[in-house]
Motif scaffolding. Structure first.
Motif, PDB file in Angstrom:
ATOM      1  N   LEU A 161       0.818  -1.211   0.000  1.00 16.41           N
ATOM      2  CA  LEU A 161       0.000   0.000   0.000  1.00 16.41           C
ATOM      3  C   LEU A 161       0.851   1.260   0.000  1.00 16.41           C
ATOM      4  N   THR A 162       1.959   1.237   0.733  1.00 14.89           N
ATOM      5  CA  THR A 162       2.697   2.480   1.003  1.00 14.89           C
ATOM      6  C   THR A 162       4.045   2.585   0.305  1.00 14.89           C
ATOM      7  N   THR A 163       4.585   1.481  -0.168  1.00 16.74           N
ATOM      8  CA  THR A 163       5.951   1.499  -0.700  1.00 16.74           C
ATOM      9  C   THR A 163       6.029   2.199  -2.055  1.00 16.74           C
ATOM     10  N   ASP A 164       7.084   2.949  -2.243  1.00 14.84           N
ATOM     11  CA  ASP A 164       7.421   3.477  -3.568  1.00 14.84           C
ATOM     12  C   ASP A 164       8.246   2.401  -4.272  1.00 14.84           C
ATOM     13  N   ASP A 169       7.039  -3.543  -9.751  1.00 20.60           N
ATOM     14  CA  ASP A 169       5.599  -3.776  -9.649  1.00 20.60           C
ATOM     15  C   ASP A 169       5.312  -4.745  -8.517  1.00 20.60           C
ATOM     16  N   ASP A 170       4.020  -4.889  -8.225  1.00 20.82           N
ATOM     17  CA  ASP A 170       3.613  -5.798  -7.164  1.00 20.82           C
ATOM     18  C   ASP A 170       4.005  -7.232  -7.535  1.00 20.82           C
ATOM     19  N   PRO A 171       4.821  -7.886  -6.732  1.00 17.27           N
ATOM     20  CA  PRO A 171       5.295  -9.225  -7.108  1.00 17.27           C
ATOM     21  C   PRO A 171       4.177 -10.258  -7.193  1.00 17.27           C
ATOM     22  N   HIS A 361       5.092   4.042 -11.046  1.00 15.47           N
ATOM     23  CA  HIS A 361       4.427   2.743 -11.228  1.00 15.47           C
ATOM     24  C   HIS A 361       2.949   2.914 -10.930  1.00 15.47           C
ATOM     25  N   PRO A 362       2.085   2.037 -11.457  1.00 13.50           N
ATOM     26  CA  PRO A 362       0.673   2.090 -11.087  1.00 13.50           C
ATOM     27  C   PRO A 362       0.533   1.889  -9.578  1.00 13.50           C
ATOM     28  N   PRO A 363      -0.495   2.485  -8.960  1.00 14.84           N
ATOM     29  CA  PRO A 363      -0.631   2.432  -7.492  1.00 14.84           C
ATOM     30  C   PRO A 363      -0.551   1.009  -6.950  1.00 14.84           C
ATOM     31  N   GLY A 364       0.255   0.839  -5.899  1.00 12.47           N
ATOM     32  CA  GLY A 364       0.466  -0.479  -5.316  1.00 12.47           C
ATOM     33  C   GLY A 364      -0.807  -1.095  -4.768  1.00 12.47           C
ATOM     34  N   ARG A 368      -2.271  -4.741  -5.821  1.00 12.47           N
ATOM     35  CA  ARG A 368      -2.475  -5.822  -4.861  1.00 12.47           C
ATOM     36  C   ARG A 368      -3.945  -6.253  -4.813  1.00 12.47           C
ATOM     37  N   THR A 369      -4.861  -5.304  -4.919  1.00 12.18           N
ATOM     38  CA  THR A 369      -6.284  -5.650  -4.961  1.00 12.18           C
ATOM     39  C   THR A 369      -6.578  -6.541  -6.159  1.00 12.18           C
ATOM     40  N   ALA A 370      -6.058  -6.161  -7.321  1.00  5.70           N
ATOM     41  CA  ALA A 370      -6.265  -6.969  -8.524  1.00  5.70           C
ATOM     42  C   ALA A 370      -5.637  -8.351  -8.367  1.00  5.70           C
ATOM     43  N   ALA A 371      -4.453  -8.418  -7.720  1.00  5.28           N
ATOM     44  CA  ALA A 371      -3.790  -9.706  -7.512  1.00  5.28           C
ATOM     45  C   ALA A 371      -4.663 -10.630  -6.663  1.00  5.28           C
TER      46      ALA A 371
END
Length: 487
Positions: A161-164, A169-171, A361-364, A368-371
């Motif tokens: 949520l908070t990391t730059d 991208d979200d792994p 990058h697209p918002p984390g 993560r929600t999509a993942a």
């Protein structure tokens, strides 16, 4: 609500004493409507420290404003904008003056005036919205998307949520795409070969910026996705439109000096044609012969409810010549703006660096929600539900179109969510669109999909993704009446 002390500042060119300047600053804030009635002002001590003046100066300014009924004091609670303070004018304030800048000279490159049409924001208010690319709220899985979003907001996912991520991208999302999404298209890719984008359009823009220059040539299908035409125009490369046929892009018509070929082999946009396997191999051979690259937009492959889709063109690529564009925006909802690029590492590395310089990058949280939505099986269930509904609506629409003798120019062998239509030559579908709006009917005129000065005016697209089956028949009847009235 308390007004933040940072809202207040003294202008270096202001006239009068410090007390008068503070008075004027607060009065103007109230008169302009920036400070609302009942809002609390900073304490005299806090404002004095912020402005670098003595506390007595602020106190005197507040006292004057109290006397003029701009402010009211409430005991130990502090100072507030008075309910009797002069109200800001109801009309728009006149601008300070005309710009001194000659914007015709100052603007070095223009991005307005492209082919992409503007879709009505109130499309859902129309009774017969044959409009493409919008989400149907009756089909979307609101409950599970909300649960996934809440899960992504939890303490366990605080980092995502908070990391730059900077250029990463979200792994979890990357892993799902690599292990589940791409293998269904016959594609094997490592995480280093995948980049998350803000939808397919952003993926196409990144690709164009990395691969094309003013000296290079791009081929695009004609007709094609109108936003791609705008993107290529802005890149200032040489563009050659190649007219598609019933099997999509003909490889033999591609000029020999082409550097990049843009194609939608699985589901041609907007004609819905599917490129046969023999032609796909011929397209790869043609690109290899010219040492050209192919950008494959795997448009709408998820909506293959009539029969399983053909493997992606990328799955046949043994040279690393194909760059693959995928998107979740169409299958989930367009406001998600989430897509991905798949290609060789040198290309992805440059696209990643370009993305980082533009938007990081697209918002984390969205990733993560999509993942979660994908990995928990909600996405597959949604696709099945949409496929069932689209299959029914397609059948209803085919019957209605046949009943009213409306010509289908492209219907899609595997499914999809729209029909590509052809009206009589005398019909201008731009005019037809305006007429039909008065009857609550929305269609997409086809002119914007074509290239060149002599664009056909009698094509249009009818989507069944956002209209209930029960309204399709009456809507098609209105379209038939409009066409007969013009022709």
């Amino acid at each position: 609500m308390a007004l933040p002390v940072e809202t207040f500042f003294l202008r270096p060119d202001a006239q009068g004493t410090l007390q008068q300047q503070i008075q004027q600053m607060i009065a103007q804030g109230i008169l302009s409507g920036r400070f609302q009635k009942g809002e609390k002002l900073p304490s005299t001590r806090k404002l004095a420290t912020h402005l670098g003046v003595s506390r007595i100066t602020v106190t005197i300014a507040y006292t004057e404003l109290l006397a003029n009924d701009y402010l009211v004091s409430r005991g130990r609670s502090g100072y507030f904008v008075s309910e009797n303070a002069p109200a800001p004018p109801a009309f728009d304030l006149a601008p300070y003056g005309p710009d001194a800048v000659d914007w015709n000279r100052a603007i070095g490159q223009r991005f307005t005036g492209g082919a992409t049409p503007t879709k009505p924001q109130d499309w859902s208010d129309y009774r017969y919205p044959f409009i493409y690319g919008q989400a149907d709220p009756t089909l979307f899985d609101h409950a599970n998307w909300r649960l996934c979003a809440l899960q992504a907001l939890g303490q366990r996912d605080f980092t995502s949520l908070t990391t730059d991520y900077y250029d990463q991208d979200d792994p979890q999302l990357i892993e799902f795409i690599a292990r589940h999404t791409l293998p269904r298209r016959g594609i094997n890719a490592r995480p280093e070969q995948i980049l998350i984008t803000l939808g397919a359009q952003n993926a196409l823009w990144l690709t164009t910026q990395v691969l094309l220059t003013q000296r290079r040539r791009a081929v695009l299908e004609d007709p094609s996705y109108h936003a791609l035409s705008d993107i290529l125009l802005q890149s200032r490369c040489h563009v050659t439109p190649v007219r598609v046929d019933q099997d999509g892009l003909p490889p033999d018509a591609i000029p020999p000096d082409t550097d990049v070929i843009f194609s939608t082999p699985s589901h041609q946009c907007p004609t819905n044609a599917t490129m046969p396997m023999q032609r796909r191999r011929a397209l790869l051979d043609r690109a290899r012969e010219m040492d050209a690259l192919i950008v494959e937009d795997d448009y709408e492959f998820e909506m293959s409810f009539l029969k399983p889709p053909s493997p992606a063109l990328k799955s046949l690529d043994s040279d690393g010549r194909v760059i693959y564009v995928g998107s979740f925006s169409k299958s989930l909802f367009p406001g998600l703006r989430l897509g991905y690029l798949v290609g060789s590492e040198p290309f992805i590395r440059e696209a990643r660096a370009l993305r980082a310089s533009v938007l990081r990058h697209p918002p984390g949280h969205i990733q993560r929600t999509a993942a979660y939505f994908l990995s928990l099986g909600h996405y597959d269930a949604l696709i099945r539900r949409m496929g069932t509904a689209f299959h029914e609506r397609r059948g209803v629409m085919e019957e209605a179109l046949a009943k009213h003798d409306l010509e289908i120019a492209g219907r899609g062998a595997y499914g999809g969510s729209s029909f590509w239509m052809r009206a009589p030559d005398a019909v201008d579908t731009d005019q037809l669109t305006q007429r039909l709006r008065e009857k609550g009917v929305l269609i997409e005129p086809g002119r914007a999909f074509f290239a060149g000065p002599d664009r056909p005016t009698n094509y249009y697209r009818l989507a069944y993704s956002s209209i209930p089956s029960g309204r399709i028949g009456d809507g098609v009847a209105h379209i038939a009446e409009g066409i007969h009235a013009i022709s």
